[in-house]
Design an enzyme around this catalytic site. Structure first.
Site, short mmCIF file in Angstrom:
data_model
loop_
_atom_site.label_atom_id
_atom_site.label_comp_id
_atom_site.label_asym_id
_atom_site.label_seq_id
_atom_site.Cartn_x
_atom_site.Cartn_y
_atom_site.Cartn_z
N GLY A 232 16.87 -38.64 -24.44
CA GLY A 232 15.55 -39.01 -23.92
C GLY A 232 14.82 -37.81 -23.38
CG ASP A 233 14.25 -34.29 -21.03
OD1 ASP A 233 13.58 -33.35 -21.50
OD2 ASP A 233 14.13 -34.66 -19.85
CG ASP A 234 13.68 -30.41 -23.44
OD1 ASP A 234 12.67 -31.11 -23.67
OD2 ASP A 234 13.71 -29.55 -22.54
#
Ligand SMILES: *[C@@H]1O[C@H](CO)[C@@H](O)[C@H](O)[C@H]1NC(C)=O
Ligand SMILES: *[C@@H]1O[C@H](CO)[C@@H](O)[C@H](O)[C@H]1NC(C)=O
Ligand SMILES: *[C@@H]1O[C@H](CO)[C@@H](O)[C@H](O)[C@H]1NC(C)=O
Ligand SMILES: *[C@@H]1O[C@H](CO)[C@@H](O)[C@H](O)[C@H]1NC(C)=O
Ligand SMILES: *[C@@H]1O[C@H](CO)[C@@H](O)[C@H](O)[C@H]1NC(C)=O
Ligand SMILES: *[C@@H]1O[C@H](CO)[C@@H](O)[C@H](O)[C@H]1NC(C)=O
Ligand SMILES: *[C@@H]1O[C@H](CO)[C@@H](O)[C@H](O)[C@H]1NC(C)=O
Ligand SMILES: *[C@@H]1O[C@H](CO)[C@@H](O)[C@H](O)[C@H]1NC(C)=O
Ligand SMILES: *[C@@H]1O[C@H](CO)[C@@H](O)[C@H](O)[C@H]1NC(C)=O
Length: 433
Positions: A232-234
């Site tokens: 849910g991020d990088d």
């Protein structure tokens, strides 16, 4: 004659020494002790006995690791056929005494650190780390998520020279899956990480914040091959002083895509990112009930030129540059903005901030295909204090949603190749496919 005899005796002596050393190469074997038992001590003992000039073999199954652990490996092989299972005792791990602060950047915590040189950790696609993230994600739902708040990185490589991690799985990381810091000549070949929340109360929202696939910091000659990251991020986060980074055959499912980020966060440090080769990258949106975000394909971001608060949560004002970066063969599937650079103050920055002095230049984008979910195929908003320069586009053919005119935006840029027209402030640049 006498010299020759002495020398052949010496040769035999050396050969004997060598074979003794070989015979002494130790092998340690482990099996999980079983339910309710704690495996931490037997794992520490095996690594102490066989982690230097030896082989450690973990049979398949689950190893219960109940406290922070460091492996110092030297000329060593670890066959990790099972999972190191870190139980979700959240209060315990959040006590700073119970983790390491080894990777330095943003004071992030680690529960498992590997250091040393000349080693291979092979998890055979059957083992790795079980992070038991679901309990963490649900615990943090609706609460602030701050950098440096103590949520632990699952696998941290620190002070490593010539290390390799192979066919490794990180299931449900509570926070970043991987970090590599202060290391050189590190290869990760085969990495699967998956942060997918199944908490029905948070369906359709991103509950798995900060579950980055990897963060690289103060490291050079790092190769990432054959990665599959759901987060849910990088997907990959390339941070300050990362150089000679190769990333080939990377699949990113959900989140923010490939990020050159947190640059300029530390006012007193210079962030240098150079010689990065990204190839065969697949960035894809997944079921929005599980993960609603799929923001960027390849993105660059710097803090503004003003100092606002201090790291890990605040910062800005740092200088440096990112240069000689190529992204080739990137397939995007319903990505919001496939090509993105932001240094301006229209997002989390505020008007009145000083422009960033961090300089982005020598960036080449080749062969981008697939679909965007917004009209912005290219969105470059560089700093009036450090124009992005020497940006080359070749064969950019990403389709905007039906009925929407694709936008190619270049703000504060200079020497753009592959786009038509002169690019003054606020210009819209046109792609020449
Ligand atoms: C892990 O070990 C602890 C004791 O340190 C024990 O209480 C717990 O039940 C074990 N967990 C599992 C899954 O075996
Ligand atoms: C951490 O350990 C130190 C030294 O043992 C102790 O004084 C401190 O209270 C501990 N901190 C927490 C949060 O438990
Ligand atoms: C890494 O090396 C630095 C500098 O020698 C040292 O201060 C630090 O404790 C080391 N970290 C680990 C985890 O070994
Ligand atoms: C990630 O985990 C979720 C939940 O268990 C699962 O549905 C999904 O298939 C996994 N993704 C991959 C690529 O394995
Ligand atoms: C790319 O990586 C995936 C694992 O994520 C692997 O299954 C696949 O075989 C790799 N493809 C190539 C061409 O090596
Ligand atoms: C990066 O390296 C330069 C020197 O090569 C150094 O001045 C700077 O402080 C380093 N930055 C970080 C973030 O370590
Ligand atoms: C640019 O980076 C590539 C690796 O991605 C390297 O081979 C090349 O030598 C670098 N060019 C310069 C001018 O440093
Ligand atoms: C362009 O990239 C796609 C995958 O992203 C790949 O299938 C195709 O072969 C590439 N084209 C060239 C000319 O390399
Ligand atoms: C661009 O992609 C579209 C859709 O995949 C395709 O129909 C078109 O031929 C491509 N254009 C070029 C110039 O490759």
């Amino acid at each position: 004659m006498r010299g020759a005899i002495v020398s052949s005796f010496l040769t035999i002596f050396v050969l004997l020494l060598r074979s003794t050393a070989a015979a002494e190469e130790k092998t340690c074997r482990l099996r999980p002790l079983g339910h309710g038992k704690d495996d931490t001590s037997q794992v520490e003992k095996a690594i102490a006995n066989c982690g230097k000039h030896g082989t450690t073999i973990f049979e398949t199954g689950s190893y219960n690791i109940t406290r922070k652990m460091k492996w110092d490996l030297l000329s060593s092989k670890v066959d990790l056929k099972g999972y190191l299972n870190f139980p979700p005792n959240i209060d315990y791990w959040l006590n700073p005494n119970n983790t390491y602060r080894a990777i330095i950047i943003q004071s992030q915590a680690s529960w498992f650190v590997v250091t040393g040189r000349d080693f291979v950790i092979d998890a055979h696609n059957t083992g790795g780390i079980q992070g038991n993230g679901q309990k963490w994600w649900s615990f943090y739902a609706g609460k602030p998520h701050n950098d440096g708040d103590g949520r632990p990185v699952s696998l941290s490589l620190v002070n490593v020279t010539r290390g390799e991690v192979r066919n490794f799985r990180i299931e449900s990381p509570p926070f970043w899956a991987n970090a590599v810091s202060q290391s050189s000549q590190v290869t990760y070949d085969g990495m699967y990480t998956n942060a997918s929340s199944l908490d029905p109360a948070w369906e359709g929202q991103n509950l798995v914040l900060n579950t980055d696939g990897i963060n690289t910091y103060r490291s050079s000659f790092v190769t990432l091959k054959n990665w599959d990251v759901t987060c849910g991020d990088d997907c990959l986060a390339i941070k300050g002083n990362s150089s000679n980074i190769v990333a080939h055959n990377i699949t990113c499912r959900g989140g923010n895509g490939i990020a050159f980020g947190s640059l300029g966060q530390y006012a007193e440090l210079v962030d240098i990112v150079e010689n990065v080769d990204l190839k065969d990258i697949h960035v894809t949106r997944i079921d929005p009930k599980i993960q609603p975000l799929m923001q960027w394909g390849v993105m660059f971001k710097s803090w503004s030129g003003s100092v606002k608060g201090a790291p890990p949560t605040g910062g800005g004002g740092g200088t440096g540059y990112a240069r000689n970066i190529t992204a080739r063969n990137v397939y995007v599937d319903r990505v919001d903005t496939p090509i993105y650079i932001h240094q301006t103050y229209n997002n989390d920055e505020h008007s009145g901030d000083l422009p960033s002095k961090l300089n982005f230049g020598g960036i080449t984008y080749i062969n981008f295909t697939g679909t965007a979910s917004s009209d912005k195929i290219v969105d470059l908003q560089c700093s009036p204090g450090a124009f992005c320069h020497d940006i080359t586009f070749k064969n950019i053919n990403v389709t905007a949603p039906a009925g929407v005119a694709p936008q190619y935006l270049c703000l504060n840029t200079q020497n753009i190749h592959g786009l038509s027209g002169e690019h003054e402030l606020g210009d819209t640049c046109m792609i020449v496919v």
